[in-house]
Design a protein around this motif. Structure first.
Motif, short mmCIF file in Angstrom:
data_model
loop_
_atom_site.label_atom_id
_atom_site.label_comp_id
_atom_site.label_asym_id
_atom_site.label_seq_id
_atom_site.Cartn_x
_atom_site.Cartn_y
_atom_site.Cartn_z
N SER A 38 -88.73 -21.52 -38.28
CA SER A 38 -88.46 -20.79 -37.03
C SER A 38 -87.49 -21.56 -36.14
CB SER A 38 -89.77 -20.54 -36.27
OG SER A 38 -90.67 -19.78 -37.04
N ALA A 39 -87.70 -22.89 -36.05
CA ALA A 39 -86.81 -23.73 -35.23
C ALA A 39 -85.40 -23.76 -35.79
CB ALA A 39 -87.38 -25.14 -35.15
N GLY A 42 -83.78 -20.53 -34.88
CA GLY A 42 -83.43 -20.55 -33.46
C GLY A 42 -82.22 -21.40 -33.19
N VAL A 80 -88.91 -18.82 -30.44
CA VAL A 80 -89.24 -19.83 -31.45
C VAL A 80 -90.67 -20.32 -31.25
CG1 VAL A 80 -88.76 -22.19 -32.24
CG2 VAL A 80 -86.87 -20.57 -31.87
N THR A 187 -82.86 -29.78 -33.44
CA THR A 187 -82.94 -29.12 -34.75
C THR A 187 -83.67 -29.98 -35.77
OG1 THR A 187 -80.81 -28.02 -34.30
CG2 THR A 187 -81.57 -28.05 -36.58
N GLY A 191 -87.23 -28.71 -36.44
CA GLY A 191 -86.98 -28.00 -37.67
C GLY A 191 -87.28 -28.82 -38.90
#
Length: 207
Positions: A38-39, A42, A80, A187, A191
Protein backbone atom coordinates in the motif's frame (compact mmCIF):
# COMPACT_ATOMS: atom_id res chain seq x y z
CA UNK A 1 18.92 -38.56 30.43
CA UNK A 2 15.42 -39.00 29.04
CA UNK A 3 13.93 -37.68 32.26
CA UNK A 4 16.09 -34.56 32.02
CA UNK A 5 15.02 -34.01 28.42
CA UNK A 6 11.37 -34.40 29.41
CA UNK A 7 11.81 -31.83 32.17
CA UNK A 8 13.44 -29.38 29.75
CA UNK A 9 10.63 -29.93 27.26
CA UNK A 10 8.06 -29.29 29.99
CA UNK A 11 9.80 -26.08 31.05
CA UNK A 12 9.94 -24.96 27.42
CA UNK A 13 6.22 -25.61 27.02
CA UNK A 14 5.42 -23.71 30.22
CA UNK A 15 7.48 -20.79 28.97
CA UNK A 16 5.61 -20.80 25.67
CA UNK A 17 2.27 -20.84 27.45
CA UNK A 18 3.30 -17.90 29.66
CA UNK A 19 4.55 -16.01 26.62
CA UNK A 20 1.26 -16.56 24.77
CA UNK A 21 -0.68 -15.41 27.82
CA UNK A 22 1.16 -12.07 28.02
CA UNK A 23 1.73 -11.22 24.35
CA UNK A 24 -0.47 -10.71 21.31
CA UNK A 25 1.01 -13.33 18.99
CA UNK A 26 -1.61 -13.43 16.23
CA UNK A 27 -0.10 -10.51 14.33
CA UNK A 28 0.19 -11.72 10.73
CA UNK A 29 3.24 -11.20 8.55
CA UNK A 30 0.94 -10.78 5.57
CA UNK A 31 -0.42 -7.60 7.16
CA UNK A 32 3.09 -6.15 7.01
CA UNK A 33 3.44 -7.16 3.37
CA UNK A 34 0.07 -5.62 2.51
CA UNK A 35 0.96 -2.41 4.37
CA UNK A 36 4.23 -2.21 2.48
CA UNK A 37 2.55 -2.71 -0.88
CA UNK A 38 0.00 0.00 0.00
CA UNK A 39 2.84 2.40 0.87
CA UNK A 40 4.64 1.66 -2.41
CA UNK A 41 1.47 2.35 -4.37
CA UNK A 42 0.94 5.58 -2.44
CA UNK A 43 4.54 6.67 -3.05
CA UNK A 44 4.15 5.95 -6.78
CA UNK A 45 0.98 8.07 -6.90
CA UNK A 46 2.76 10.93 -5.11
CA UNK A 47 5.73 10.81 -7.48
CA UNK A 48 3.38 10.82 -10.46
CA UNK A 49 1.43 13.76 -9.04
CA UNK A 50 4.55 15.81 -8.31
CA UNK A 51 5.81 15.13 -11.82
CA UNK A 52 2.53 16.35 -13.36
CA UNK A 53 2.84 19.52 -11.25
CA UNK A 54 6.49 20.02 -12.28
CA UNK A 55 7.57 19.88 -8.63
CA UNK A 56 10.99 18.48 -7.75
CA UNK A 57 10.73 17.83 -4.03
CA UNK A 58 14.42 16.95 -3.58
CA UNK A 59 15.45 20.37 -4.89
CA UNK A 60 12.77 22.64 -3.45
CA UNK A 61 12.07 20.67 -0.23
CA UNK A 62 8.34 21.26 -0.49
CA UNK A 63 8.58 25.05 -0.67
CA UNK A 64 6.64 25.08 -3.95
CA UNK A 65 3.72 23.08 -2.58
CA UNK A 66 0.38 24.87 -2.60
CA UNK A 67 -2.57 24.24 -0.31
CA UNK A 68 -4.09 21.99 -2.98
CA UNK A 69 -0.84 20.04 -3.25
CA UNK A 70 -0.75 19.52 0.50
CA UNK A 71 -4.36 18.38 0.57
CA UNK A 72 -3.65 15.83 -2.17
CA UNK A 73 -0.60 14.46 -0.32
CA UNK A 74 -2.57 14.29 2.93
CA UNK A 75 -5.37 12.41 1.15
CA UNK A 76 -2.92 9.88 -0.29
CA UNK A 77 -1.29 9.39 3.13
CA UNK A 78 -4.73 8.92 4.70
CA UNK A 79 -5.74 6.33 2.12
CA UNK A 80 -2.47 4.45 2.60
CA UNK A 81 -3.08 4.41 6.36
CA UNK A 82 -6.66 3.15 5.92
CA UNK A 83 -5.57 0.41 3.50
CA UNK A 84 -2.76 -0.67 5.82
CA UNK A 85 -5.10 -0.71 8.84
CA UNK A 86 -7.80 -2.69 7.02
CA UNK A 87 -5.30 -5.25 5.68
CA UNK A 88 -3.69 -5.61 9.13
CA UNK A 89 -7.11 -6.19 10.70
CA UNK A 90 -8.13 -8.74 8.06
CA UNK A 91 -4.94 -10.83 8.00
CA UNK A 92 -4.46 -10.71 11.78
CA UNK A 93 -8.07 -11.76 12.42
CA UNK A 94 -7.68 -14.60 9.92
CA UNK A 95 -4.47 -15.73 11.61
CA UNK A 96 -6.11 -15.58 15.04
CA UNK A 97 -9.07 -17.71 13.89
CA UNK A 98 -6.67 -20.18 12.29
CA UNK A 99 -4.86 -20.67 15.59
CA UNK A 100 -8.03 -20.50 17.74
CA UNK A 101 -6.94 -17.27 19.41
CA UNK A 102 -9.07 -14.32 20.39
CA UNK A 103 -8.67 -11.30 18.14
CA UNK A 104 -9.48 -8.70 20.81
CA UNK A 105 -8.48 -9.02 24.44
CA UNK A 106 -6.37 -7.19 27.03
CA UNK A 107 -3.16 -8.10 25.19
CA UNK A 108 -4.44 -6.55 21.96
CA UNK A 109 -5.51 -3.43 23.82
CA UNK A 110 -2.14 -3.02 25.50
CA UNK A 111 -0.29 -3.45 22.23
CA UNK A 112 -2.43 -0.91 20.35
CA UNK A 113 -2.30 1.66 23.15
CA UNK A 114 1.47 1.45 23.33
CA UNK A 115 1.73 1.68 19.55
CA UNK A 116 -0.64 4.56 18.96
CA UNK A 117 0.46 6.91 21.75
CA UNK A 118 3.82 7.68 20.04
CA UNK A 119 2.19 7.52 16.59
CA UNK A 120 -0.53 9.98 17.60
CA UNK A 121 2.07 12.31 19.11
CA UNK A 122 4.01 12.04 15.86
CA UNK A 123 0.92 12.94 13.84
CA UNK A 124 0.41 16.10 15.89
CA UNK A 125 4.11 16.96 15.58
CA UNK A 126 3.99 16.51 11.80
CA UNK A 127 0.97 18.83 11.65
CA UNK A 128 3.02 21.41 13.58
CA UNK A 129 5.87 21.02 11.08
CA UNK A 130 3.46 21.63 8.21
CA UNK A 131 2.08 24.69 10.02
CA UNK A 132 5.61 26.13 10.23
CA UNK A 133 6.39 25.20 6.57
CA UNK A 134 9.04 22.67 7.61
CA UNK A 135 7.76 20.11 5.14
CA UNK A 136 11.16 18.53 4.55
CA UNK A 137 11.14 17.22 8.14
CA UNK A 138 7.72 15.55 7.96
CA UNK A 139 8.89 12.25 6.45
CA UNK A 140 11.81 11.83 8.91
CA UNK A 141 9.50 12.67 11.83
CA UNK A 142 6.94 10.11 10.67
CA UNK A 143 9.61 7.42 10.53
CA UNK A 144 11.04 8.34 13.93
CA UNK A 145 7.73 8.40 15.80
CA UNK A 146 6.50 5.25 14.06
CA UNK A 147 9.70 3.45 14.99
CA UNK A 148 9.26 4.55 18.61
CA UNK A 149 5.69 3.24 18.52
CA UNK A 150 6.86 -0.14 17.24
CA UNK A 151 9.52 -0.37 19.95
CA UNK A 152 6.92 0.51 22.56
CA UNK A 153 4.46 -2.10 21.27
CA UNK A 154 7.07 -4.85 20.89
CA UNK A 155 6.76 -5.63 24.62
CA UNK A 156 3.23 -6.88 24.00
CA UNK A 157 3.51 -8.70 20.68
CA UNK A 158 6.07 -10.53 18.53
CA UNK A 159 9.58 -9.48 19.52
CA UNK A 160 10.54 -9.34 15.83
CA UNK A 161 8.68 -6.06 15.50
CA UNK A 162 11.41 -4.47 17.65
CA UNK A 163 13.90 -4.83 14.80
CA UNK A 164 11.52 -3.12 12.40
CA UNK A 165 11.17 -0.28 14.90
CA UNK A 166 14.94 0.12 15.20
CA UNK A 167 15.32 0.20 11.42
CA UNK A 168 12.58 2.84 11.13
CA UNK A 169 14.29 5.03 13.74
CA UNK A 170 17.70 4.73 12.08
CA UNK A 171 16.19 5.53 8.69
CA UNK A 172 14.38 8.54 10.15
CA UNK A 173 17.60 9.87 11.66
CA UNK A 174 19.47 9.44 8.39
CA UNK A 175 16.65 11.15 6.49
CA UNK A 176 16.87 14.07 8.93
CA UNK A 177 20.35 14.79 7.59
CA UNK A 178 19.63 14.11 3.90
CA UNK A 179 16.44 16.16 3.80
CA UNK A 180 16.19 16.11 0.02
CA UNK A 181 15.44 12.39 0.07
CA UNK A 182 12.44 12.43 2.38
CA UNK A 183 10.08 10.80 -0.09
CA UNK A 184 12.61 8.07 -0.84
CA UNK A 185 13.15 7.43 2.88
CA UNK A 186 9.37 7.30 3.42
CA UNK A 187 9.05 4.78 0.57
CA UNK A 188 11.80 2.57 1.96
CA UNK A 189 10.60 2.81 5.56
CA UNK A 190 6.90 2.26 5.10
CA UNK A 191 7.13 0.24 1.90
CA UNK A 192 10.25 -1.90 1.55
CA UNK A 193 10.95 -2.48 5.26
CA UNK A 194 7.35 -3.52 5.89
CA UNK A 195 7.45 -6.04 3.06
CA UNK A 196 10.76 -7.52 4.24
CA UNK A 197 9.58 -7.68 7.85
CA UNK A 198 6.20 -9.16 6.89
CA UNK A 199 7.76 -11.82 4.69
CA UNK A 200 10.22 -12.85 7.41
CA UNK A 201 7.48 -13.07 10.06
CA UNK A 202 5.24 -15.07 7.72
CA UNK A 203 7.92 -17.64 6.90
CA UNK A 204 9.02 -17.83 10.54
CA UNK A 205 5.62 -18.29 12.22
CA UNK A 206 2.86 -18.95 9.68
CA UNK A 207 4.09 -21.39 7.07
Amino acid sequence: MNQQQDQLATLHEIRNIMDRSSRFISLSGLSGVAAGVSALIGAAVVRWYLATQNINFSQHLGRDLTHENLMFLAAVAGLVFILALCSATYFTARNARKNSHRVWDSKTERMLVNLFIPVAAGGVFCAILVYHDLLYLVAPAMLLFYGCGLLNASKYTLSDIRYLGVCEIILGLVASFFIGYGLLAWTVGFGVLHIVYGALVYYKYER
